[in-house]
Scaffold this active site. Structure first.
Site, PDB file in Angstrom:
ATOM      1  N   ASP A  93       1.598  22.928 -22.453  1.00  0.00           N
ATOM      2  CA  ASP A  93       1.161  24.271 -22.077  1.00  0.00           C
ATOM      3  C   ASP A  93       0.676  24.302 -20.634  1.00  0.00           C
ATOM      4  O   ASP A  93       0.399  25.374 -20.094  1.00  0.00           O
ATOM      5  CB  ASP A  93       0.048  24.760 -23.017  1.00  0.00           C
ATOM      6  CG  ASP A  93       0.632  25.408 -24.268  1.00  0.00           C
ATOM      7  OD1 ASP A  93       1.870  25.500 -24.360  1.00  0.00           O
ATOM      8  OD2 ASP A  93      -0.147  25.831 -25.137  1.00  0.00           O
ATOM      9  N   ASP A 153       7.533  27.605 -32.438  1.00  0.00           N
ATOM     10  CA  ASP A 153       6.238  27.010 -32.113  1.00  0.00           C
ATOM     11  C   ASP A 153       5.554  26.482 -33.369  1.00  0.00           C
ATOM     12  O   ASP A 153       5.925  26.835 -34.498  1.00  0.00           O
ATOM     13  CB  ASP A 153       5.361  28.088 -31.444  1.00  0.00           C
ATOM     14  CG  ASP A 153       4.396  27.511 -30.430  1.00  0.00           C
ATOM     15  OD1 ASP A 153       4.071  26.315 -30.530  1.00  0.00           O
ATOM     16  OD2 ASP A 153       3.955  28.264 -29.540  1.00  0.00           O
TER      17      ASP A 153
HETATM   18  C1  GLA Z   1       1.422  28.015 -27.816  1.00  0.00           C
HETATM   19  C2  GLA Z   1       2.595  27.699 -26.913  1.00  0.00           C
HETATM   20  C3  GLA Z   1       2.584  28.615 -25.711  1.00  0.00           C
HETATM   21  C4  GLA Z   1       2.627  30.047 -26.187  1.00  0.00           C
HETATM   22  C5  GLA Z   1       1.488  30.330 -27.140  1.00  0.00           C
HETATM   23  C6  GLA Z   1       1.605  31.700 -27.748  1.00  0.00           C
HETATM   24  O1  GLA Z   1       0.224  27.685 -27.223  1.00  0.00           O
HETATM   25  O2  GLA Z   1       2.579  26.355 -26.540  1.00  0.00           O
HETATM   26  O3  GLA Z   1       3.661  28.344 -24.867  1.00  0.00           O
HETATM   27  O4  GLA Z   1       3.864  30.292 -26.805  1.00  0.00           O
HETATM   28  O5  GLA Z   1       1.444  29.374 -28.196  1.00  0.00           O
HETATM   29  O6  GLA Z   1       0.602  31.952 -28.629  1.00  0.00           O
END
Ligand code: GLA
Length: 697
Positions: free
Chosen positions: A498, A438
């Site tokens: 997300d 990420d």
């Molecule tokens: C980001 C990602 C999510 C999740 C969060 C965790 O927002 O896009 O899918 O993994 O971080 O903190």
């Protein structure tokens, strides 16, 4: 000079002491017929320079070309007036190579355009070399400059924001310039893709050129209209003055990609998907693509061993094949204020480390995957306390955070070494089959060296990849802020947003799927109400939408009622039986006459297809317009069945006879399906059906 691939033909004309000029870009048949719709012709006229102006494949300014140059350089603070003294152009197989020398200013450029003969996708880049003792500063170097055909009078872009990516937007070429400048230090939520197209082009019709920059940092995309109405498209990494070449040094731009379709956006997808599958196959991905269970939207930071064991038991019972432990597992990470940088299991929640839980996951027959965000650090972490100078910062200036975190300086070899060591140690210590990598922060404060930072990020990623070739890696950046072809050449899977809300995902996946094949796009069944949009959607609708991608589950299964649990289980089984086709066939997307979102994947022989028909809002009439099917063979007969489970409310609107017919399958000719379509109970909002077509004759 002529090059061909897929649907595209390109023709170039050599010029004296100047780079070649593109004289044709368009469908092969038109090039054969002598060519029409040529791009910009040399233009002369009243109140213009006496020598005709030409836009070459690398236009520079100073001699009558008045638009934005493709190359802007400085030396000793002064702008360089480019004067090509030697130009060598050669065709090598499917590639055009152009060597350009500016002896007066002591630098050289090598420019390459290569066309994939199968898909027709063109890759272009240039390399700049400084031959002078004095440094050469690069203000702008377009990876590609394309003189657009005169039919390309509209632009489409895909602007986005967090959890709302891929908002397809079209508009006529504006007078002057359209530019999309990204300064976020990531690819950005608005991506690096745009279309130049004929007015009226749509999913299945019309001339379109799809442009994409394979680069995960700051960039500039632009189309500039000229005085005669023709237009030039350019794309490149954007950080004026940041790349400075010392004597003998060289720098290569990111690769730009483009493809042509004379049958709308679906033709582009066909080209880009074929290219992506052949040129950027997944490194490690084991096929078939395993059903994920991801812990994030189910329990967020509330992860400890007993909770996760319970989730894993439930996930396995649903049919998940890989358990991905998302954020919250490492030292001090009880919320998003602390912990990033300290990549070891939190001992209060995992007293014996991750091993016992991973063993539990494996005993259940699933693989184990883990979330990391290596480029980042929280000020509240051991790493930051030990190395406050390792972050991107300006001495003495404030260090503003985003999501309470700072970015590590990946231009530094010691920082990259530390991060490689931390990831390598995790992968050596545990049977981790999958990483979700990420990146949840934009890059600031200025002056961050974004280009070098991006190159440092690639170096780290590539080093991890090389050391652990069997580990699959997903690219995520707050969802879809790192969706580009530089990452497609590196990552096995993407998290396009997300937003797990299925209505949002209909749009997001459709446009992410313009360039990226379905098997690379993670698509999860999320909770209802959705944590981001608040929307409540039936399990049936959520699961059907999630089938068209790399399917996963991201909710707390302990909270599912029995009906939803069964529906989810059944859809997962359905995904498993159709994923081989979904992940290898040709993708088609369109909208029915009254607004149903249709998606279909069909094999190359056109003998088998699976389609999704989904309606978000209500239809204007109680009887929905038939959905006319695209991409089938008109001369064939198909058996069309509605895959079960069915949406309850809509199914009740069908007669018992119809129900029986759709169960056993209706024999319909391709021509009828294409021209007349199928009538289904699809008038109510939030209704989705899955249909299967199998050729019988
Ligand atoms: C980001 C990602 C999510 C999740 C969060 C965790 O927002 O896009 O899918 O993994 O971080 O903190």
């Amino acid at each position: 000079m002529r090059f061909e691939g897929g649907r595209l033909a390109l023709q170039f004309e050599e010029q004296d002491n100047a780079p070649p000029r593109l004289t044709f870009i368009g469908p092969r048949f038109a090039a054969d017929g002598g060519g029409f719709d040529p791009p910009l012709q040399p233009f002369a006229g009243p109140s213009l320079p006496d020598a005709p102006i030409t836009a070459s494949v690398l236009p520079t300014s100073g001699f009558g070309y008045m638009s934005e140059p493709g190359l802007i350089l400085r030396r000793g603070g002064k702008a360089i007036l480019v004067r090509w003294a030697g130009v060598e152009t050669r065709a090598e197989g499917h590639a055009l190579h152009v060597q350009l020398h500016d002896e007066a200013n002591a630098f050289a450029v090598e420019l390459t355009w290569s066309i994939c003969p199968h898909s027709g996708v063109v890759q272009a880049r240039l390399t700049l070399r400084n031959h002078h003792a004095e440094p050469l500063a690069l203000e702008w170097a377009a990876s590609v400059c394309v003189a657009l055909p005169t039919w390309a009078r509209e632009i489409a872009a895909l602007p986005g924001r967090w959890a709302h990516e891929q908002s397809f937007t079209r508009f006529p070429n504006p007078p002057g310039q359209w530019a999309q400048i990204n300064r976020t230090g990531r690819t950005g939520f608005s991506g690096a893709t745009f279309l130049a197209m004929a007015p009226g082009a749509d999913d299945a019709h019309g001339n379109v050129i799809g442009f994409h920059l394979g680069w995960s940092g700051d960039h500039r995309l632009q189309v500039e209209s000229q005085q005669d109405g023709a237009a030039i498209a350019q794309m490149g990494a954007y950080e004026p003055g940041a790349i400075v070449l010392q004597a003998g040094e060289s720098w290569t731009t990111p690769t730009a990609y483009f493809a042509f379709s004379d049958c709308g956006f679906n033709g582009l997808s066909e080209a880009f998907h074929a290219f992506a599958r052949a040129s950027f196959p997944s490194h490690a991905a084991r096929t078939p693509r395993r059903v994920h269970f991801n812990s994030w939207e189910g329990v967020y930071f509330d992860v400890d061993e007993p909770t996760l064991r319970a989730l894993a038991d439930e996930a396995a019972a649903l049919g998940a094949e890989r358990f991905v432990l998302d954020d919250g597992w490492f030292q001090g990470r009880v919320n998003d204020h602390a912990g990033l940088g300290d990549w070891r299991a939190d001992r209060t929640r995992f007293p014996d480390g991750l091993s016992p839980f991973i063993a539990h996951v494996q005993k259940l027959g699933m693989e184990f995957g883990l979330w990391i965000e290596p480029e980042m650090v929280n000020p509240d972490s051991d790493l930051y306390r030990a190395h406050p100078d390792w972050v991107v910062h300006v001495d003495g200036a404030p260090r503003p955070t985003m999501r309470h975190q700072l970015t590590l300086d990946l231009t530094r070899a010691d920082v990259r070494d530390y991060l490689f060591g931390a990831i390598d140690a995790l992968l050596r210590a545990h049977p981790i089959a999958y990483l979700k990598w990420d990146c949840n922060r934009d890059l600031f404060p200025a002056p961050a060296r974004v280009t070098r930072q991006t190159e440092g990020f690639y170096e780290l990623w590539d080093q991890v990849r090389a050391a652990h070739p069997a580990v699959e890696i997903e690219a995520c950046a707050s969802g879809g802020a790192r969706l580009d072809f530089a990452m497609l050449s590196r990552a096995d899977r993407f998290w396009p947003s997300d937003a797990t809300d299925a209505i949002e995902r209909l749009r997001i996946n459709r446009w992410a799927g313009l360039l990226f094949p379905l098997e690379r796009l993670g698509t999860h069944v999320g909770p209802s109400p959705n944590p981001i949009t608040g929307r409540r959607l039936s399990m049936d609708f959520r699961a059907k939408v999630a089938l068209f991608g790399h399917m996963g589950v991201e909710l707390d299964p302990r909270r599912l009622n029995e009906d939803d649990r069964t529906a989810l289980q059944t859809h997962i089984a359905l995904y498993k039986s159709h994923r081989a086709l979904l992940h290898s066939g040709t993708f088609r997307a369109w909208t029915s006459d009254d607004g149903v979102d249709a998606r279909m994947v069909i094999d190359t022989a056109k003998s088998e297809a699976v389609a999704l028909f989904a309606r978000a809002g209500a239809a204007p009439f109680a009887t929905a317009a038939p959905v006319r099917i695209q991409g089938l063979d008109p001369g064939a007969t198909y058996r069309a069945t509605l895959l079960e489970p069915w949406p309850h409310r809509a199914a009740r609107r069908m007669s018992t006879r119809d129900q029986a017919a759709w169960r056993t399958g209706r024999l319909v000719s391709g021509a009828v399906l294409i021209n007349q379509g199928v009538s289904l109970p699809l008038a109510d909002p939030e209704t989705a059906w899955l249909m299967r077509f199998v050729r019988v004759a």
